[in-house]
Scaffold this active site. Sequence first.
Site: not given
Length: 540
Positions: A140, A190, A216, A239-240
Amino acid sequence: MTMSKPNWQALINEKRAFRESQIPLEWRLDEMITSQAHRDNPISAFDLLDQTDILTQHERDMTENYDATALLAQLACGAISSLEVTEAFCKRAAIAHQLFNPLTEIFFDKALNRAKQLDAFLAREGKPMGPFHGLPISLKDTWMVKGEAATLGFVAYLTKPVAEENSPIVDILLDGGAVLYCKTNVPQGLFTLEGENNVFGLTMNPHKLTLGTGGSSSGEGALVGFRGSPLGLGTDIGGSIRVPSHVSGCYGFKPTANRIPFAGQQFHFRKGWPGMLPSAGPHANSARDLMFFCRTIISKEGWKRDSASLAIPWKDVRKKKLKIGFWQGAHETPVFPPVLRALRKAAEVLEAAGHEIVPVSTPEGAGTSQCLNIYVHSLGFDTKATLMKFLDDAEEEILPGMKDFRNLMADIPKSTLDDVWKFYADRADFRTAWHTKFTDADIDVLLCPCHQGTGMPHSGYGLPIYAMIWNLLDCPASVVPFLRSNKNVDSEKIEGFDTDAVDGAPTHVQVVGWSFRDEEVLMATEVISDALEKFSVTNL
């Protein structure tokens, strides 16, 4: 004298041009293919992949039919080389980027040189460099990689220098022999569920380009779901990790906060925020890869590199038969037909496999609406509105998702110390209610939805309330892909659900355990996944 602002559009154009230049000419797709790759075409990137021969059959086989664990076994004994694996995933990531735009930073050349060095090490020493020897791993955009940028899609970050050092977990991966080759896209700010920002643009869903990728860790879930990465590293505060994983049809795991080293990232909010604790964790294409990643990282004693990382050694947990709580969601946020069907079928399959299924109802006073109220309350703790300041200082265009977030923030009064106390008190009550459910039912894990639906049309995902609950409670949670939406079966009319729009989208189940029971959740995820995969194979 007032200094003029940089020409942001010129900087954006320069950044995008540099990114595209990192894709070798021989890996560029024909315009006949790329012209089909846009947000209004409900085509699959997998179908578009079939229109090109850039990947050899061997490269297709390595990227599609092996998970990370299987690749690592082949790499460790020299049956396949790191160079051929790395080139295969670099190629597939390049194709992915041209089809649905998941990448931010591309450093394929560095990766291929690193792979050659690892192959030479294996030949010279007769052993792999470490547990990740030769495996390409994607990251990420928030993670720091020495010599690479971390802009997070912020216009204001385009002038930031490249990273001078690695994030601690990046050093752990490199010491273990990993090959880092790209970083992936995130939403503006984000804090929204659409993988789009002004710097890098929109990331689309590889299974259906008209659907979003969540957030995100948007690009990470999409790239792993497309098999453009065998293993990816994301972060999760609402929940990213789990949302991008489930919408793109791969596995994801949010550990208890700080079980995996989180430090050393490019941050976008003030240090010391007293709200939800974020977690670092993996995206993968199998449950055993989630287990392998977490076991390996935790066994490397990350607390010696990251002062906030928990000094809790890994413990092996094995159990053949599970007692599984089964929660079909709260009445105020009804689960959409495809996901409800997947949940119910999963419970049926697991019960047939000999596991005990225990229905669990929503605790009194601890449903999704109460979770949302407590979660939103914490957003007011940053009285300086740091996130919005990044956007305003650059006079950056606010995208639709962030407009909604900004309006939400505007309605939240600036917090006082009493508000902080209230947040912790409310969260404690919420936690007690769920703790009672877990203990009274005496369950190993809870089977539940991660979201009301599947991947949704762009900007239509909504709030990830079924993921946020477990961030609020700091509980470890995984997502397991299972079945797909089918407009001929999932036809019940529910507000917010369009059966035609999501037809063919991956569905899922979420597996949750109590705080610090990460090993138990990962074990249960493997057991559950094995049963569901056996069902899927026999019912093709």
